[in-house]
Every structure is written in structure tokens, then in C-alpha cells.
Design a protein around this motif. Structure first.
Motif, PDB file in Angstrom:
ATOM      1  N   GLY A 100     149.782  40.477 -38.825  1.00 23.46           N
ATOM      2  CA  GLY A 100     150.850  41.462 -38.888  1.00 23.46           C
ATOM      3  C   GLY A 100     151.488  41.606 -40.252  1.00 23.46           C
ATOM      4  N   PHE A 101     151.804  40.489 -40.898  1.00 21.84           N
ATOM      5  CA  PHE A 101     152.487  40.567 -42.182  1.00 21.84           C
ATOM      6  C   PHE A 101     151.612  41.236 -43.235  1.00 21.84           C
ATOM      7  CE2 PHE A 101     153.865  38.696 -46.301  1.00 21.84           C
ATOM      8  CZ  PHE A 101     155.177  39.142 -46.299  1.00 21.84           C
ATOM      9  N   ALA A 102     150.329  40.931 -43.220  1.00 25.09           N
ATOM     10  CA  ALA A 102     149.411  41.557 -44.179  1.00 25.09           C
ATOM     11  C   ALA A 102     149.316  43.055 -43.943  1.00 25.09           C
ATOM     12  CB  ALA A 102     148.031  40.911 -44.060  1.00 25.09           C
ATOM     13  N   ILE A 103     149.200  43.443 -42.679  1.00 26.48           N
ATOM     14  CA  ILE A 103     149.103  44.868 -42.351  1.00 26.48           C
ATOM     15  C   ILE A 103     150.398  45.590 -42.714  1.00 26.48           C
ATOM     16  CG2 ILE A 103     148.948  46.492 -40.421  1.00 26.48           C
ATOM     17  CD1 ILE A 103     147.024  44.502 -39.081  1.00 26.48           C
ATOM     18  N   MET A 104     151.522  44.927 -42.515  1.00 27.30           N
ATOM     19  CA  MET A 104     152.816  45.572 -42.723  1.00 27.30           C
ATOM     20  C   MET A 104     153.233  45.608 -44.189  1.00 27.30           C
ATOM     21  SD  MET A 104     156.354  44.701 -40.753  1.00 27.30           S
ATOM     22  CE  MET A 104     157.874  45.580 -41.048  1.00 27.30           C
ATOM     23  N   MET A 105     153.132  44.485 -44.877  1.00 17.86           N
ATOM     24  CA  MET A 105     153.704  44.379 -46.212  1.00 17.86           C
ATOM     25  C   MET A 105     152.666  44.195 -47.317  1.00 17.86           C
ATOM     26  SD  MET A 105     156.745  44.872 -45.267  1.00 17.86           S
ATOM     27  CE  MET A 105     157.551  44.775 -46.858  1.00 17.86           C
ATOM     28  N   GLY A 106     151.388  44.193 -46.956  1.00 21.55           N
ATOM     29  CA  GLY A 106     150.347  44.037 -47.963  1.00 21.55           C
ATOM     30  C   GLY A 106     150.152  45.299 -48.785  1.00 21.55           C
ATOM     31  N   THR A 107     149.289  45.184 -49.788  1.00 21.92           N
ATOM     32  CA  THR A 107     148.972  46.334 -50.638  1.00 21.92           C
ATOM     33  C   THR A 107     148.432  47.464 -49.774  1.00 21.92           C
ATOM     34  OG1 THR A 107     148.452  44.854 -52.465  1.00 21.92           O
ATOM     35  CG2 THR A 107     147.637  47.114 -52.618  1.00 21.92           C
ATOM     36  N   SER A 108     149.021  48.640 -49.920  1.00 18.82           N
ATOM     37  CA  SER A 108     148.737  49.736 -48.991  1.00 18.82           C
ATOM     38  C   SER A 108     147.417  50.424 -49.286  1.00 18.82           C
ATOM     39  CB  SER A 108     149.868  50.766 -49.038  1.00 18.82           C
ATOM     40  OG  SER A 108     149.692  51.749 -48.046  1.00 18.82           O
ATOM     41  N   ALA A 109     146.723  50.793 -48.225  1.00 24.47           N
ATOM     42  CA  ALA A 109     145.530  51.631 -48.316  1.00 24.47           C
ATOM     43  C   ALA A 109     145.914  53.021 -47.832  1.00 24.47           C
ATOM     44  CB  ALA A 109     144.397  51.058 -47.471  1.00 24.47           C
ATOM     45  N   ALA A 110     146.092  53.935 -48.768  1.00 21.99           N
ATOM     46  CA  ALA A 110     146.425  55.335 -48.464  1.00 21.99           C
ATOM     47  C   ALA A 110     147.714  55.479 -47.663  1.00 21.99           C
ATOM     48  CB  ALA A 110     145.279  55.995 -47.714  1.00 21.99           C
ATOM     49  N   GLY A 111     148.624  54.518 -47.796  1.00 19.39           N
ATOM     50  CA  GLY A 111     149.891  54.596 -47.092  1.00 19.39           C
ATOM     51  C   GLY A 111     149.809  54.286 -45.613  1.00 19.39           C
ATOM     52  N   ILE A 112     148.654  53.787 -45.146  1.00 15.98           N
ATOM     53  CA  ILE A 112     148.443  53.576 -43.710  1.00 15.98           C
ATOM     54  C   ILE A 112     148.610  52.125 -43.307  1.00 15.98           C
ATOM     55  CG2 ILE A 112     146.816  53.853 -41.804  1.00 15.98           C
ATOM     56  CD1 ILE A 112     147.851  56.473 -43.009  1.00 15.98           C
ATOM     57  N   ALA A 113     148.000  51.206 -44.048  1.00 20.63           N
ATOM     58  CA  ALA A 113     148.039  49.797 -43.653  1.00 20.63           C
ATOM     59  C   ALA A 113     147.855  48.907 -44.864  1.00 20.63           C
ATOM     60  CB  ALA A 113     146.953  49.500 -42.612  1.00 20.63           C
ATOM     61  N   GLY A 114     148.433  47.711 -44.791  1.00 25.05           N
ATOM     62  CA  GLY A 114     148.233  46.717 -45.826  1.00 25.05           C
ATOM     63  C   GLY A 114     146.846  46.111 -45.740  1.00 25.05           C
ATOM     64  N   THR A 115     146.361  45.619 -46.866  1.00 23.02           N
ATOM     65  CA  THR A 115     144.977  45.142 -46.922  1.00 23.02           C
ATOM     66  C   THR A 115     144.830  43.717 -47.415  1.00 23.02           C
ATOM     67  OG1 THR A 115     144.741  46.069 -49.160  1.00 23.02           O
ATOM     68  CG2 THR A 115     144.094  47.485 -47.318  1.00 23.02           C
TER      69      THR A 115
END
Length: 461
Positions: free
Chosen positions: A122-137
Motif C-alpha cells: 500500500g505505501f509504495a502504491i500510494m506514496m511511491g514515485t508516480s507512474a502517469a499519476g496513477i500509482a506509485g512504483t
């Protein structure tokens, strides 16, 4: 052949001893856990292959201002963590005594399970480096924290919010839902559902944030997500036995412990100061707005109910306070104190109308009013930003002379409604047709405590 028969007999004897049979119901029960384990293993292997070069060791930042800010953030996180106790008491008091152990179990374990799924994914998806503004990677399993320890402070603060979103659903599906299915839900909301919408709003690279949507402390990110997933869950699980008559009219299934409800509300109100305060120059404004909105919601709900029934209803007043608190959560740092009073005053009737509509029109059984308090009032909080933001913290709404926030806030409201309902229905239908979500009528009538826990909250001689 004789040896094979002996071995088969040995295995069958021990399977019976441990009550382990390869029946279809047991396979259905454990299938989601097997799939979740395989998915987690695949992600871990993929991550290690892709980022096998390793990361630099974490270094502590020697800055007194940073340390003070981190201390404030951690204290706020601890207050939000304590809100789990408030949810446990509030919900348990509003349901029947035969389900008390079950409700307390869910309030405790959903936080524990969501903690693990938020740490892993969850934390990676939420606050990670964004892919096209959709999800953290990046930063799955907190394996690439960066070059300082700030990431751990950030994780802790975001995690307790994820736990709050998870526990909102418990009340809406109380007294008739399988505990194992609820645990599976807790994992999924912490891993995927909460983090994705959170990324769109709270990660500066998320598409709603780029559009200009504002949600200071989570009327949408936390409360609307949890509230509308709760609506989907309650609809899929169905009402408690005896809630609705054949003609569609509803029966009142009374809770068993009013003091629990009041204690739970006090704890939640106290914890909300951590929810809405995260350091910064506006810490005093945030605290005052939180207090005024919650207090106003409590007073307005009490007097509306007094006018309707001629009775002083402390339970409705408690939900009114929570409605006001949810409503002020998004605009808390952006509005003046007089606006906090208005927001809380309007949140109470919005909540009360919603409770009636959900029960009488939608025919959905929500024992604690979670959908109305958190979902509907969460939407009200998002809209309130666009109306009442006065320029505090550089956010300006209609009151401040700008209509620029209106479209982003309306889009954010629509997105969280669609996202939470779509993922909520999808998840609960998946659980329904895999492991099952509903207790049998016999188990429900006996009480979830007896059927799933083998213990009672109150030992009566």
C-alpha cells in the motif's frame, strides 16, 4: 499395495483428528489466501530482480526543526492509532451483546492485517514515485527508503490512516459476516483500494492533486473510501435476520451498551485532533476547527432528534459529532472557525437524512450508520472545501472569492464514490463466491461470538 493402504489410513486418521478435509467448502475458504500468497511472492521476486543493485544505507537528518516536526507527526499518528479503540467501543455498543467479541476482534485484527498489507504494497502504491499519476512504483516492503529516515515517519503516519479506512467497514457488516472474509477484505483495502485513491489525491504527482483537488486530512481519502466500501459490503452481505419485514418495513435491532458508545465517541473525538493536525503554522486553527465542527454536529443532531421525538437521544448526538468531524476533516486547515461551525451544523442533518434513506429506500442494513457518517459526510467535507476555503494555507473557495476549486472537488467526489463502490462490490462479490461472506441463519441467531469464537463477552452466572 498394503503399505500404500496403511499410509492412506494414517493420513485420513490425522485429517479427521485435525478436522482437515479436502472438501469443497474448505478449498473455497483457503483459496484466497493461497492466491494472495502467490501474488505476494511474485511481487517480491520481481522487485528483487528489478532492483538487485541495492539501496544506500539510511542516514538520520541532523536538523532540530525536522526532529520537532517528526515528533509532532508521530504523536498525531499515535492519537489516530488510539482511535481504533474508539471504533471498537462505539461499534460494539451499537450492536447486540452476542456479537461483542466478534466486533472487538475485527476492530483489533483489521488494523493488524491492514498494517502488513500497507507495509508490503500500500505505501509504495500510494506514496511511491508516480507512474502517469496513477500509482506509485517503488519502495515495496519499505526496501528502498531513500537516504534518510523520514520515510519511516511518513509510513507510520499514513499507515494509521489506512487502518482507519479499513475499520470503518466493520460496523456496516456487523453481526452476520464471516470473520475470515472480513480479514481478507482488510488485507485488500490496505494493499490496493485505499492506497490508489490516496495516491491520486495525496501524492503530489497524482492526477487529482495535479488537477487541484484538496483534502487536507481525509474526508475523501479515508472516510469516503471506507464509507462507500462499507455500503458495498453491507449490500452484498445482506441485512441481519429480522431487520426487514416482508413488506419492506424496518425493525429496530437495539444495541446493548450505551456507555460503550459514549466512551467510543470520546476516544474518537480525542483521536481526531491527531487526525486533523500534522504540525505547521495552522496547528491552532486546525484544533479549533476540529473541536467546533464536532461539537456543533453533536448539538444540532441532538436538537433535531428532540424536535422529532420529544426525547434527548445521546446516540444520535454521538453520531452527529462524528458527522461534524468527518465533514471538517478535508477543509480543516483552509477555513475560518465560523465556517467550521456551519460545516458541522450541516453535517448532522445530512447524516440523519442519509441514515433514513439508506434504510428505507435502499433497504440496506447499516447497524452503526457508517455509510452515512463516513461516506456521505466525507463527500460533504470535500464539497465544503470548495465553498468555505478562505485562503488559509493558500487554498481559496467560493467564500474567498474563487470558483477554481469547484470543478476539482466535484471530480474528486465523483471519483471516490465510483472507485469505492466499484472496488467494494468487486471485492465482496469475489469473497462471496470464493470463501463466502455470510454466516448461516443458525450461526447468526446463536451469535457470532458463539459460532466463530466459542466465547462470550459477558460471563453470566
Amino acid at each position: 499395495m498394503g503399505s500404500n493402504k496403511k499410509e492412506a489410513g494414517f493420513l485420513m486418521m490425522h485429517a479427521k483428528h485435525w478436522n482437515l478435509t479436502l472438501s469443497a467448502p474448505n478449498l473455497r475458504r483457503f483459496l484466497p489466501y493461497v492466491l494472495a500468497g502467490l501474488m505476494a511472492a511474485a511481487i517480491m521476486v520481481g522487485w528483487n530482480i528489478a532492483f538487485a543493485q541495492g539501496d544506500p544505507p539510511l542516514q538520520e537528518v541532523e536538523d532540530p526543526a525536522t526532529h520537532l516536526g517528526n515528533l509532532t507527526t508521530m504523536v498525531a499518528a499515535f492519537l489516530v492509532f488510539f482511535m481504533q479503540a474508539g471504533f471498537a467501543f462505539l461499534g460494539a455498543g451499537l450492536i447486540r451483546s452476542k456479537s461483542t467479541v466478534n466486533y472487538m476482534t475485527k476492530s483489533f485484527m483489521d488494523f493488524a492485517i491492514a498494517s502488513l498489507s500497507f507495509w508490503a504494497f500500500g505505501f509504495a502504491i500510494m506514496m511511491g514515485t508516480s507512474a502517469a499519476g496513477i500509482a506509485g512504483t517503488d519502495n515495496f516492503f519499505l526496501l528502498s527508503g531513500g537516504n534518510d529516515w523520514q520515510v519511516y515517519v511518513d509510513w507510520m503516519f499514513q499507515m494509521v490512516f489506512a487502518g482507519t479506512a479499513a475499520t470503518i467497514v466493520a460496523g456496516a457488516v456487523a453481526e452476520r459476516t464471516k470473520t475470515q472474509a472480513y480479514f481478507a477484505y482488510s488485507f485488500l483495502i490496505g494493499a490496493i483500494i485505499y492506497p490508489l485513491y490516496g495516491h491520486w489525491v495525496w501524492n503530489g504527482e497524482g492526477w487529482l492533486a495535479i488537477m487541484g483537488a484538496a483534502d487536507y486530512a481525509g474526508s475523501g481519502v479515508v472516510h469516503a473510501v471506507g464509507g462507500f466500501v462499507a455500503l458495498a459490503g453491507a449490500a452484498v452481505v445482506g441485512p441481519r435476520t429480522g431487520k426487514f419485514n416482508a413488506d419492506g418495513s424496518a425493525n429496530q435491532l437495539y444495541g446493548h451498551n450505551v456507555p460503550y458508545v459514549i466512551i467510543g465517541t470520546f476516544i474518537l473525538f480525542f483521536g481526531w485532533f491527531g487526525f486533523n493536525i500534522n504540525g505547521g503554522a495552522s496547528i491552532g486553527l486546525n484544533a479549533i476547527n476540529t473541536l467546533l465542527a464536532g461539537a456543533t454536529g453533536a448539538v444540532v443532531a441532538l436538537y433535531i432528534q428532540l424536535i422529532k421525538s420529544g426525547k434527548i437521544d445521546i446516540l444520535m448526538s454521538c453520531n452527529g459529532a462524528l458527522a461534524g468531524l468527518v465533514g471538517i476533516t478535508a477543509p480543516v486547515a483552509y477555513v475560518d472557525p465560523w465556517a467550521a461551525v456551519v460545516i458541522g451544523a450541516l453535517a448532522a442533518p445530512i447524516m440523519m437524512i442519509s441514515v433514513t434513506m439508506i434504510e428505507r429506500v435502499l433497504k440496506i442494513d447499516d447497524p452503526v450508520g457508517a455509510v452515512s457518517v463516513h461516506g456521505v459526510c466525507g463527500l460533504w467535507g470535500l464539497l465544503a472545501v470548495a465553498i468555505f476555503a478562505s485562503g488559509n494555507n493558500d487554498v481559496t473557495g467560493l467564500i474567498g472569492g474563487s470558483a477554481a476549486l469547484l470543478l476539482p472537488q466535484l471530480v474528486s467526489m465523483a471519483v471516490v464514490l465510483v472507485w469505492a463502490l466499484a472496488t467494494g462490490f468487486g471485492m465482496f462479490f469475489l469473497l462471496k463466491f470464493s470463501m463466502g461472506v455470510r454466516l448461516t441463519e443458525e450461526e447468526e441467531m446463536a451469535g457470532v461470538d458463539a459460532s466463530e469464537h466459542g466465547m462470550e463477552a459477558y460471563q453470566m452466572s
